[in-house]
Design a protein around this motif. Structure first.
Motif, PDB file in Angstrom:
ATOM      1  N   LEU A   1       0.824  -1.209   0.000  1.00 20.89           N
ATOM      2  CA  LEU A   1       0.000   0.000   0.000  1.00 20.89           C
ATOM      3  C   LEU A   1       0.860   1.261   0.000  1.00 20.89           C
ATOM      4  CD1 LEU A   1      -2.969   0.944   0.163  1.00 20.89           C
ATOM      5  CD2 LEU A   1      -2.740   0.949   2.646  1.00 20.89           C
ATOM      6  N   VAL A   2       1.954   1.251   0.746  1.00 20.18           N
ATOM      7  CA  VAL A   2       2.854   2.408   0.780  1.00 20.18           C
ATOM      8  C   VAL A   2       3.549   2.584  -0.567  1.00 20.18           C
ATOM      9  CG1 VAL A   2       4.943   3.337   1.845  1.00 20.18           C
ATOM     10  CG2 VAL A   2       3.189   2.272   3.276  1.00 20.18           C
ATOM     11  N   ILE A   3       4.048   1.489  -1.148  1.00 21.20           N
ATOM     12  CA  ILE A   3       4.740   1.568  -2.438  1.00 21.20           C
ATOM     13  C   ILE A   3       3.806   2.069  -3.535  1.00 21.20           C
ATOM     14  CG2 ILE A   3       5.905   0.201  -4.222  1.00 21.20           C
ATOM     15  CD1 ILE A   3       6.969  -1.582  -1.991  1.00 21.20           C
ATOM     16  N   SER A   4       2.504   1.716  -3.433  1.00 22.28           N
ATOM     17  CA  SER A   4       1.551   2.134  -4.469  1.00 22.28           C
ATOM     18  C   SER A   4       1.354   3.646  -4.506  1.00 22.28           C
ATOM     19  CB  SER A   4       0.198   1.452  -4.224  1.00 22.28           C
ATOM     20  OG  SER A   4      -0.421   1.943  -3.045  1.00 22.28           O
ATOM     21  N   LEU A   5       1.799   4.351  -3.490  1.00 21.75           N
ATOM     22  CA  LEU A   5       1.666   5.806  -3.461  1.00 21.75           C
ATOM     23  C   LEU A   5       2.875   6.526  -4.049  1.00 21.75           C
ATOM     24  CD1 LEU A   5       0.191   6.161   0.150  1.00 21.75           C
ATOM     25  CD2 LEU A   5      -1.055   6.021  -2.002  1.00 21.75           C
ATOM     26  N   PHE A   6       3.841   5.761  -4.590  1.00 23.38           N
ATOM     27  CA  PHE A   6       5.072   6.346  -5.127  1.00 23.38           C
ATOM     28  C   PHE A   6       5.205   6.040  -6.616  1.00 23.38           C
ATOM     29  CE2 PHE A   6       5.956   6.283  -0.672  1.00 23.38           C
ATOM     30  CZ  PHE A   6       6.833   7.330  -0.441  1.00 23.38           C
ATOM     31  N   ASP A   7       5.820   6.950  -7.341  1.00 17.95           N
ATOM     32  CA  ASP A   7       6.272   6.693  -8.712  1.00 17.95           C
ATOM     33  C   ASP A   7       7.638   6.055  -8.588  1.00 17.95           C
ATOM     34  OD1 ASP A   7       6.895   6.593 -11.346  1.00 17.95           O
ATOM     35  OD2 ASP A   7       7.039   8.754 -11.652  1.00 17.95           O
ATOM     36  N   TRP A   8       7.692   4.729  -8.670  1.00 17.15           N
ATOM     37  CA  TRP A   8       8.892   3.981  -8.282  1.00 17.15           C
ATOM     38  C   TRP A   8       9.213   2.977  -9.381  1.00 17.15           C
ATOM     39  CZ3 TRP A   8       9.631   1.908  -2.640  1.00 17.15           C
ATOM     40  CH2 TRP A   8      10.904   1.357  -2.501  1.00 17.15           C
ATOM     41  N   ASN A   9      10.252   3.245 -10.137  1.00 17.84           N
ATOM     42  CA  ASN A   9      10.751   2.317 -11.148  1.00 17.84           C
ATOM     43  C   ASN A   9      12.003   1.644 -10.595  1.00 17.84           C
ATOM     44  OD1 ASN A   9      12.267   1.295 -13.554  1.00 17.84           O
ATOM     45  ND2 ASN A   9      10.507   2.150 -14.630  1.00 17.84           N
TER      46      ASN A   9
ATOM     47  N   ALA B   1      15.160   7.892  -8.280  1.00 17.84           N
ATOM     48  CA  ALA B   1      14.231   8.861  -8.859  1.00 17.84           C
ATOM     49  C   ALA B   1      12.807   8.691  -8.342  1.00 17.84           C
ATOM     50  CB  ALA B   1      14.239   8.739 -10.384  1.00 17.84           C
ATOM     51  N   ARG B   2      12.609   7.858  -7.355  1.00 14.17           N
ATOM     52  CA  ARG B   2      11.246   7.645  -6.858  1.00 14.17           C
ATOM     53  C   ARG B   2      10.750   8.892  -6.144  1.00 14.17           C
ATOM     54  NH1 ARG B   2      14.345   4.378  -3.345  1.00 14.17           N
ATOM     55  NH2 ARG B   2      14.270   5.061  -1.163  1.00 14.17           N
TER      56      ARG B   2
ATOM     57  N   ALA C   1       8.088  -4.313 -16.819  1.00 10.92           N
ATOM     58  CA  ALA C   1       8.252  -2.862 -16.897  1.00 10.92           C
ATOM     59  C   ALA C   1       8.955  -2.301 -15.669  1.00 10.92           C
ATOM     60  CB  ALA C   1       6.885  -2.188 -17.048  1.00 10.92           C
ATOM     61  N   HIS C   2       9.102  -3.105 -14.606  1.00 12.01           N
ATOM     62  CA  HIS C   2       9.776  -2.687 -13.371  1.00 12.01           C
ATOM     63  C   HIS C   2       9.094  -1.493 -12.696  1.00 12.01           C
ATOM     64  CE1 HIS C   2      13.048  -5.424 -14.403  1.00 12.01           C
ATOM     65  NE2 HIS C   2      13.056  -4.887 -15.613  1.00 12.01           N
ATOM     66  N   GLU C   3       7.789  -1.323 -12.953  1.00  7.33           N
ATOM     67  CA  GLU C   3       7.042  -0.236 -12.329  1.00  7.33           C
ATOM     68  C   GLU C   3       6.456  -0.732 -11.006  1.00  7.33           C
ATOM     69  OE1 GLU C   3       6.753   2.836 -13.023  1.00  7.33           O
ATOM     70  OE2 GLU C   3       7.595   2.965 -15.036  1.00  7.33           O
ATOM     71  N   ASN C   4       7.230  -0.564  -9.940  1.00  6.67           N
ATOM     72  CA  ASN C   4       6.815  -1.086  -8.646  1.00  6.67           C
ATOM     73  C   ASN C   4       5.549  -0.396  -8.131  1.00  6.67           C
ATOM     74  OD1 ASN C   4       9.099  -2.587  -8.875  1.00  6.67           O
ATOM     75  ND2 ASN C   4      10.235  -1.548  -7.255  1.00  6.67           N
ATOM     76  N   GLY C   5       5.479   0.911  -8.281  1.00  4.42           N
ATOM     77  CA  GLY C   5       4.329   1.644  -7.769  1.00  4.42           C
ATOM     78  C   GLY C   5       3.052   1.302  -8.501  1.00  4.42           C
ATOM     79  N   LEU C   6       3.118   1.230  -9.826  1.00  2.77           N
ATOM     80  CA  LEU C   6       1.938   0.913 -10.618  1.00  2.77           C
ATOM     81  C   LEU C   6       1.471  -0.517 -10.366  1.00  2.77           C
ATOM     82  CD1 LEU C   6       0.122   2.267 -12.755  1.00  2.77           C
ATOM     83  CD2 LEU C   6       1.560   1.197 -14.507  1.00  2.77           C
ATOM     84  N   ALA C   7       2.418  -1.448 -10.286  1.00  4.26           N
ATOM     85  CA  ALA C   7       2.054  -2.832 -10.010  1.00  4.26           C
ATOM     86  C   ALA C   7       1.451  -2.975  -8.615  1.00  4.26           C
ATOM     87  CB  ALA C   7       3.279  -3.725 -10.145  1.00  4.26           C
ATOM     88  N   SER C   8       1.969  -2.252  -7.653  1.00  6.15           N
ATOM     89  CA  SER C   8       1.421  -2.313  -6.299  1.00  6.15           C
ATOM     90  C   SER C   8       0.006  -1.760  -6.254  1.00  6.15           C
ATOM     91  CB  SER C   8       2.314  -1.530  -5.336  1.00  6.15           C
ATOM     92  OG  SER C   8       3.616  -2.081  -5.285  1.00  6.15           O
ATOM     93  N   ALA C   9      -0.265  -0.688  -6.987  1.00  4.05           N
ATOM     94  CA  ALA C   9      -1.619  -0.129  -7.019  1.00  4.05           C
ATOM     95  C   ALA C   9      -2.606  -1.133  -7.632  1.00  4.05           C
ATOM     96  CB  ALA C   9      -1.633   1.173  -7.816  1.00  4.05           C
ATOM     97  N   ALA C  10      -2.205  -1.784  -8.715  1.00  2.00           N
ATOM     98  CA  ALA C  10      -3.081  -2.792  -9.312  1.00  2.00           C
ATOM     99  C   ALA C  10      -3.278  -3.966  -8.364  1.00  2.00           C
ATOM    100  CB  ALA C  10      -2.494  -3.278 -10.639  1.00  2.00           C
ATOM    101  N   GLY C  11      -2.226  -4.358  -7.654  1.00  2.00           N
ATOM    102  CA  GLY C  11      -2.350  -5.442  -6.685  1.00  2.00           C
ATOM    103  C   GLY C  11      -3.279  -5.092  -5.537  1.00  2.00           C
ATOM    104  N   VAL C  12      -3.227  -3.850  -5.064  1.00  2.00           N
ATOM    105  CA  VAL C  12      -4.131  -3.420  -3.992  1.00  2.00           C
ATOM    106  C   VAL C  12      -5.579  -3.489  -4.456  1.00  2.00           C
ATOM    107  CG1 VAL C  12      -4.833  -1.421  -2.614  1.00  2.00           C
ATOM    108  CG2 VAL C  12      -2.421  -2.014  -2.812  1.00  2.00           C
TER     109      VAL C  12
END
Length: 311
Positions: free
Chosen positions: A51-59, A65-66, A272-283
């Motif tokens: 949930l915390v990672i989903s709030l970041f633009d994190w590649n 650069a997050r 794509a290594h988009e941790n934030g986007l993947a976390s948001a979809a997972g949530v």
């Protein structure tokens, strides 16, 4: 004298009773504490981290650069065309598999509810697909049945002089749905068979004495009785199918319009290594599963209450 001494005599008794009751309550709950701590560490802490990672633009390729973006990842999941298509694919896959599995499971349950020679063997064979490992089941359908060169389906069509289609390329979503229906029909069958065997035989016999035929008994007695069991099977099946990854990954690798939301999470995270986007979809997947599970628990509790009231 008596009015003033009575409260003094009862006060120490209350003081000694309260701690003992609290100690008994804690002694009752203490054996559950290790399981509760384990559940929190294994399930809740990773979900909070997601949930915390989903709030970041994190590649993952550019970790320095997050930056915090709030709900932008969720907005992108809900507005991106590919992600919206994966949500629609998830809904379509879930609804189709659950409905077809329920209908086939009901037909098989009605068959197994009758007495015939070899019923135990037939029941064991029908349960077997549900016991197969999901990845092995998907591989079985992909190579043994769907293969255009040596698959069983094309072999049967070749025997009768029919066409030789490429099942996965021509009907990719249907190919995934068929493998999941094959695996989940036995689960629905078991739930509905338990519901059929819990019917009141005296009520069925009274209906036959009154002149009701098999269809009338099924429509007016059996189907209303199975309503809770149908709801339970639909809800439990939906919880799994919403999260299904094995069949999509194994049979089509998410191509040809079959990528559901769990596969999109995998694609966003590992490719794509988009941790934030993947976390948001997972949530969002977890929230949807929790909503379905809440209804499932209510149905289960209502079934237990009905069984207790009958007893």
């Amino acid at each position: 004298m008596t009015a003033t001494t009575a409260p003094l005599a009862t006060a120490p008794v209350r003081a000694t009773r309260q701690p003992s009751a609290r100690l008994r309550a804690w002694a009752t709950r203490a054996p559950l504490m290790p399981a509760l701590v384990f559940m929190i560490v294994v399930t809740q802490l990773p979900f909070v981290a997601t949930l915390v990672i989903s709030l970041f633009d994190w590649n993952a390729l550019y970790p320095k650069a997050r930056r915090f973006t709030g709900l932008d990842n969720y907005r992108q999941v809900l507005t991106d065309a590919d992600l919206r298509h994966s949500v629609w694919t998830t809904v379509l896959l879930t609804v189709t598999v659950v409905l077809v599995s329920l209908v086939l499971g009901l037909a098989l349950a009605l068959l197994l509810n009758r007495k015939f020679r070899g019923r135990g063997v037939v029941r064991t064979l029908l349960i077997a697909p549900f016991l197969v490992v999901p990845v092995a089941a998907a591989l079985l359908w992909k190579h043994v049945l769907y293969n255009p060169e040596y698959g069983l389906l094309n072999g049967l069509l070749h025997y009768v002089g029919g066409p030789q289609p490429d099942w996965i390329s021509n009907t990719p979503l249907l190919a995934v749905e068929a493998s999941l229906v094959w695996q989940w029909t036995p689960f629905m069958m078991l739930i509905l068979l338990a519901g059929l065997q819990s019917r009141d035989p005296e009520q069925i016999e009274a209906a036959r004495v009154d002149g009701a035929n098999d269809w009338q008994i099924f429509r007016h007695l059996t189907l209303p009785h199975l309503r809770r069991y149908l709801e339970l099977g639909a809800l439990l099946g939906s919880i799994y199918i919403v999260q299904n990854f094995d069949a999509v990954f194994t049979i089509t690798s998410g191509g040809l319009g079959t990528a559901n939301l769990p596969y999109t999470v995998y694609q966003s995270f590992y490719q794509a290594h988009e941790n934030g986007l993947a976390s948001a979809a997972g949530v969002l997947v977890v929230i949807g599963s929790i909503i379905i599970a809440t209804f499932a628990l209510r149905v289960v509790s209502s079934l237990f209450r009905e069984e207790v009231s009958r007893a």
